[in-house]
Design a protein around this motif. Structure first.
Motif, short mmCIF file in Angstrom:
data_model
loop_
_atom_site.label_atom_id
_atom_site.label_comp_id
_atom_site.label_asym_id
_atom_site.label_seq_id
_atom_site.Cartn_x
_atom_site.Cartn_y
_atom_site.Cartn_z
N GLY A 273 85.21 78.50 48.32
CA GLY A 273 84.27 78.33 48.24
C GLY A 273 84.34 79.45 46.98
N SER A 274 84.01 81.01 47.54
CA SER A 274 84.22 81.41 46.85
C SER A 274 84.77 82.19 45.75
CB SER A 274 83.19 82.87 46.92
OG SER A 274 83.71 83.94 47.81
N VAL A 275 86.38 81.46 46.76
CA VAL A 275 87.72 81.67 45.52
C VAL A 275 87.73 80.51 45.52
CG1 VAL A 275 87.62 84.26 46.14
CG2 VAL A 275 88.41 82.57 48.05
N LEU A 276 89.11 79.48 45.30
CA LEU A 276 89.73 78.68 45.16
C LEU A 276 90.58 78.82 46.56
CD1 LEU A 276 91.46 76.27 43.83
CD2 LEU A 276 92.34 77.13 43.05
N HIS A 277 91.51 79.52 47.23
CA HIS A 277 92.07 79.38 48.14
C HIS A 277 91.63 80.46 49.41
CE1 HIS A 277 95.41 77.97 45.12
NE2 HIS A 277 94.85 76.93 46.20
N GLU A 278 90.65 80.41 50.45
CA GLU A 278 90.40 80.52 51.40
C GLU A 278 91.30 80.14 52.44
OE1 GLU A 278 85.99 81.61 50.56
OE2 GLU A 278 86.37 80.16 52.00
N ASP A 279 90.67 80.51 53.42
CA ASP A 279 91.17 80.74 55.57
C ASP A 279 90.73 79.39 55.12
OD1 ASP A 279 93.48 82.35 55.38
OD2 ASP A 279 92.40 84.06 56.12
N PRO A 280 91.10 79.05 56.24
CA PRO A 280 92.38 78.76 56.91
C PRO A 280 93.31 77.41 55.89
CG PRO A 280 91.08 76.82 58.20
CD PRO A 280 90.57 77.46 56.65
N GLN A 281 94.62 78.00 55.99
CA GLN A 281 95.55 77.18 55.61
C GLN A 281 95.46 75.53 56.64
OE1 GLN A 281 99.77 78.71 55.85
NE2 GLN A 281 98.83 80.42 54.10
N ILE A 282 95.91 74.65 56.44
CA ILE A 282 95.35 73.27 56.85
C ILE A 282 96.86 72.72 56.60
CG2 ILE A 282 94.18 71.04 57.16
CD1 ILE A 282 92.42 73.14 55.11
N PRO A 283 97.51 72.64 57.62
CA PRO A 283 98.76 71.77 57.73
C PRO A 283 98.93 70.53 57.27
CG PRO A 283 99.19 73.45 59.38
CD PRO A 283 98.08 73.35 58.77
N ASN A 284 99.36 69.72 57.15
CA ASN A 284 99.49 68.57 56.72
C ASN A 284 100.24 67.65 57.72
OD1 ASN A 284 97.92 67.98 54.58
ND2 ASN A 284 99.38 67.94 53.27
N TYR A 285 100.85 67.59 58.79
CA TYR A 285 102.16 67.42 59.87
C TYR A 285 101.89 68.38 61.08
CZ TYR A 285 104.43 72.30 58.26
OH TYR A 285 104.64 73.54 58.63
N ARG A 286 102.63 67.28 62.01
CA ARG A 286 101.99 67.76 63.49
C ARG A 286 102.80 69.12 63.95
NH1 ARG A 286 100.57 66.18 68.14
NH2 ARG A 286 99.73 64.35 67.57
N GLN A 287 101.27 69.57 64.08
CA GLN A 287 101.63 70.92 64.20
C GLN A 287 101.58 71.05 66.29
OE1 GLN A 287 101.83 73.81 61.88
NE2 GLN A 287 102.43 71.84 60.88
#
Length: 258
Positions: free
Chosen positions: A173-187
């Motif tokens: 958004g207004s910064v490049l990396h905001e919460d949340p982190q989004i894993p690409n593997y099963r959680q």
């Protein structure tokens, strides 16, 4: 964890930032050819981004020297542009970049085949892209964040691919990396519940071999530990009260999906 909900004004600015970076990706992808250095690619990327009145948001981000990450073959992400690294026929080249428009960020990645590539490479690129679309079936208000992660991971692992675990997607958004982190593997957990107005950079990073990666001595470039090929596909996505809106697509890409 505090995940920002964007206002109508913020969404409008992000839409424009994302439209621009989608156009730059399309234009830059057409420029790729054997004999170019990755520094040539970076110079073209910066010139294109600035021609639209935007700032390349990767430039000097935490010390990164380029405007675009150019990662070739076994390089997963964050390849530093270099005049000595020459693109060859048969390579696969991942471009990851974004821009800032009036204070708001876009972020997107594409992997390109250079000339004739192996069947393995072609399938990896296609399936990595498709894994994104499998994931965003769950990028809807009321779903949980890790529904996206599980769908991406399960799809990729069904082909025997390794899904990178050390790097994940993120809010933007207004910064490049905001919460949340989004894993690409099963959680194991379900993750937060998605809400209208969230903006997410969803970015599968998929290896033809194992999921393990290493960092090179430059402290940026991430490579597959086993030397296998890697592909990357990323879009900035807006959560709505209906289907998700993929912000970083060109009109031609949208038409191809319809």
């Amino acid at each position: 964890m505090s995940v920002s909900i964007k206002s109508a004004r913020e969404i409008a600015l992000m839409r424009e930032a994302c439209r621009i970076i989608a156009t730059v990706h399309e234009e830059l992808g057409k420029e790729l050819k054997p004999g170019m250095s990755t520094l040539d690619v970076d110079r073209k990327a910066e010139e294109m981004i600035r021609s639209y009145g935007c700032i390349p948001n990767f430039k000097n981000y935490n010390g990164f020297p380029g405007s675009v990450c150019v990662s070739i073959n076994e390089q997963v992400v964050h390849g530093i542009p270099n005049r000595k690294r020459i693109i060859q026929e048969g390579d696969i080249v991942s471009l990851d970049m974004g821009c800032i428009y009036k204070g708001y960020h876009s972020d997107a990645a594409r992997t390109h085949a250079i000339g004739e590539v192996s069947r393995e490479a072609k399938l990896l690129i296609e399936r990595t892209r498709q894994s994104f679309f499998e994931g965003i079936k769950f990028a809807k208000e009321g779903c949980h964040l890790h529904d996206i992660s599980n769908a991406i991971g399960d799809y990729c692992e069904s082909f025997g691919y390794g899904v990178v675990r050390d790097l994940v997607g993120h809010g933007v958004g207004s910064v490049l990396h905001e919460d949340p982190q989004i894993p690409n593997y099963r959680q194991k957990s379900r993750g937060i519940r998605l809400k209208k107005g969230m903006t997410l950079a969803i970015e599968p990073m998929v290896n033809a071999g194992g999921w393990e990666v290493d960092w090179l001595d430059d402290e940026w470039t991430v490579v597959t530990r086993d030397g296998s090929l890697s592909a990357h596909y990323e879009n900035t996505v807006l959560i709505t009260d209906g289907e998700p809106e993929i912000l970083t697509l060109t009109d031609a890409e949208r038409a191809a999906l319809s």
